[in-house]
Each structure stands twice: as C-alpha cells, then as structure tokens.
Design an enzyme around this catalytic site. Structure first.
Site, PDB file in Angstrom:
ATOM      1  N   ARG A 111      -1.177  17.280  -3.385  1.00 30.01           N
ATOM      2  CA  ARG A 111      -2.407  16.504  -3.170  1.00 30.01           C
ATOM      3  C   ARG A 111      -3.378  17.329  -2.323  1.00 30.01           C
ATOM      4  O   ARG A 111      -4.557  17.420  -2.624  1.00 30.01           O
ATOM      5  CB  ARG A 111      -2.003  15.193  -2.467  1.00 30.01           C
ATOM      6  CG  ARG A 111      -3.083  14.212  -2.249  1.00 30.01           C
ATOM      7  CD  ARG A 111      -2.477  12.919  -1.751  1.00 30.01           C
ATOM      8  NE  ARG A 111      -1.724  13.079  -0.494  1.00 30.01           N
ATOM      9  CZ  ARG A 111      -1.042  12.108   0.104  1.00 30.01           C
ATOM     10  NH1 ARG A 111      -1.004  10.897  -0.454  1.00 30.01           N
ATOM     11  NH2 ARG A 111      -0.390  12.319   1.227  1.00 30.01           N
ATOM     12  N   LYS A 153      15.408  18.535  12.459  1.00 31.09           N
ATOM     13  CA  LYS A 153      15.621  19.812  11.749  1.00 31.09           C
ATOM     14  C   LYS A 153      14.760  20.943  12.312  1.00 31.09           C
ATOM     15  O   LYS A 153      15.172  22.104  12.287  1.00 31.09           O
ATOM     16  CB  LYS A 153      15.355  19.643  10.253  1.00 31.09           C
ATOM     17  CG  LYS A 153      16.430  18.832   9.534  1.00 31.09           C
ATOM     18  CD  LYS A 153      16.197  18.829   8.039  1.00 31.09           C
ATOM     19  CE  LYS A 153      17.192  17.951   7.318  1.00 31.09           C
ATOM     20  NZ  LYS A 153      17.044  18.016   5.859  1.00 31.09           N
TER      21      LYS A 153
END
Ligand code: ATR
Length: 282
Positions: A157, A71
């Site tokens: 995170r 991509k």
C-alpha cells in the site's frame, strides 16, 4: 552410578503468551526425536524482556523462541546474528552458549519449507509476488531470495516501504533474481506464487489486487491461519487458485528452531495434520 540429568530447558517468550502453540509443538517434536528437554511458555513484562532472558539464562536455560512484541529486542540483545536474522531485522530464536547469545530468524525458512516440501511447489525460476512490506514480509525476504525465483515483486500500500525492502534485498545480493517494488495498481501478469504478508487478514480485509494475477496453477499463500479462510484466500479460491494458510509455516519455523538447538530435524507431516484437525481448521 550415573546421575539422572535434568532436562535441557527452553522457553517461548512473549506478551501475551498463553495462546502460544509452540510448547505443544516442541513437546511433540521432543518426544518424536527422543530429546531430553522441556519447553515452557514464559510471560515477560512489556518492559522486562532483557531481564527475563537474563534470569532464564542464569538458571541454565539453553534457548528461547521469541514472539510478539519482543522480536526486535531479541535482535538487539543477540551478540551474534545469522544473515537471515540480519536481513529480517528481527530474531525469533535465541541460543545461549557461554557469554554468547546467538540470534536467528526461522520464519522465512519455515515459509519456504512449507511451500517447497509440504505443498510440493518449487520456487526456483518462478514468478513470486510478496504482498506487504512490514515486519512479516521483511522476515521472509532472504530465504525467499535464496530459492532463486526468476522474479520477486514486492507490492505494498505504501510504496516507499516496498522500495526500502527492495534496497535491503539488493544490498544482501539478490543474484539473478529480478526484483521489483510497486503499488497494487501496477501489478500485472500471472504469478506462480502469491504470498500475503500484510496484516489485512486480521481485519478480514483484502489487499486490492486484480483477479488476473491468479490462475489454476498459482499457489495463494496466507501467512495467517484461522477457523475460516482469510479474505485473501477466499478471493484466490474464486479464481481457482491453490490455497495454503500459515499453519505449515508455524510448524516449520518451530522445526527449524528445534534443529538449531538439538541438531535433529523432526518429521513435521504428522504433526501438521494433527494440529489442523485439533484446531478444526479448513
Ligand atoms: P507485521 O509485523 O504483521 O508485518 P507491520 O510491520 O505493521 O506488521 O506491517 C503490516 C503490513 O500490512 C504493511 O505492509 C501494511 O501496509 P502499509 O505499509 O501501507 O501500512 C500492510 N497492511 C495492513 N493493513 C492493510 C490493508 N488493509 N490492506 C493492505 N495492506 C495492509
């Protein structure tokens, strides 16, 4: 006498590609919309994406879907990009016309259409939480903002990556949407929609989020799907939330690509039901 025209050619390019459901989905769309076209899987060598695209184009190919791991290369190859592909930094839909290669990204609009049309949940004015700040989260940012939620919180995170996405969103103009980037521990209050765009589901892990973020009106959305509910959806289930996996997003992003290429929008509802049954999904 009319010559019999050969069908327009499309492919999905990836490595691996044999598992892809896109050929079956697009074949169904083509038959539903009476489009004279063919759509095949195309395995490109890991070091041969651009060459594979060039060969397909030279052979008269009209368009391509692009999947893992190409991509970003598709983004680099495109000569023109839509705003949503620019913000995504990745391209999943290529269209060829003359010397131009048009690059778009239909993942985000696929997610939004699945939430709004198929799940019947409005995003406008709502409090939305996006979990994760990797490629999947970035890919859906602009279409989510376009729905004008009251608030979009990006939690990750690694805080710095959430902050990078926040800056990107601000640069593209977030309008009146209140934006926030944070770590898990800072999250508070209930959300109307919580979207899991982390890859934690792949290892059946759960981002460490609090049960207090959910109630019975919350839509918990996992971009992944599988034979069992993901850890995130199981957790949301125990909080009584509404659940939705990523199968609808898969079908809707395909429908948007089909629309870009053919100018007609296939009806996705029946296909989505058929696919869920065929895959024996919960
Ligand atoms: P993708 O293309 O699937 O988005 P990615 O770009 O590697 O893959 O991003 C993975 C995302 O999932 C990141 O937001 C990652 O968090 P970090 O930025 O801190 O690495 C998140 N992620 C992966 N495993 C996770 C886990 N076990 N718990 C929480 N977040 C996780």
């Amino acid at each position: 006498m009319n010559a019999i025209l050969s069908p327009d050619q499309y492919v999905v390019i990836g490595n691996p590609i044999a598992h892809s459901k896109s050929p079956a989905i697009h074949a169904r769309f083509a038959s539903l919309c009476k489009q004279h076209m063919e759509y095949q899987p195309l395995l490109a060598p890991l070091d041969g994406f651009a060459a594979s695209v060039a060969a397909f184009r030279d052979g008269g190919g009209k368009g391509a879907n692009v999947t893992v791991p190409f991509k970003l290369q598709a983004y680099a190859l495109a000569t023109q990009l839509t705003a949503r592909a620019q913000l995504a930094g990745a391209v999943n839909t290529l269209s060829f016309s003359g010397n131009e290669i048009f690059g778009d990204n239909t993942d985000g609009v696929g997610l939004v259409n699945d939430i709004v049309r198929n799940a019947g949940k409005t995003l406008k004015g709502k409090r939305v939480l996006l979990l994760g700040a990797g490629g999947a989260a970035r890919g859906v940012l602009l279409p989510l903002l376009s729905e004008q939620p009251s608030e979009l919180v990006i939690a990750n995170r690694t805080l710095s990556k959430a902050e990078e996405l926040l800056v990107l969103a601000q640069q593209h103009g977030a309008g009146s949407v209140k934006l926030q980037a944070c770590e898990w521990a800072v999250l508070s209050g209930r959300f109307d929609v919580i979207i899991n765009a982390t890859s934690a589901s792949l290892s059946d892990e759960l981002p460490p989020i609090s049960a207090t973020l959910f109630d019975a009106h919350t839509l918990a959305y996992d971009m992944m799907y599988g034979a069992q509910l993901t850890a995130f959806l199981r957790f949301a289930q125990t909080q009584g939330a509404q659940l939705r996996d990523g199968l609808g997003m898969l079908v809707e992003q395909a429908a948007e690509s089909f629309y870009i290429w053919r100018g007609v929008r296939p009806d996705t509802a029946m296909l989505l039901l058929e696919l869920r049954e065929a895959l024996e999904l919960p």
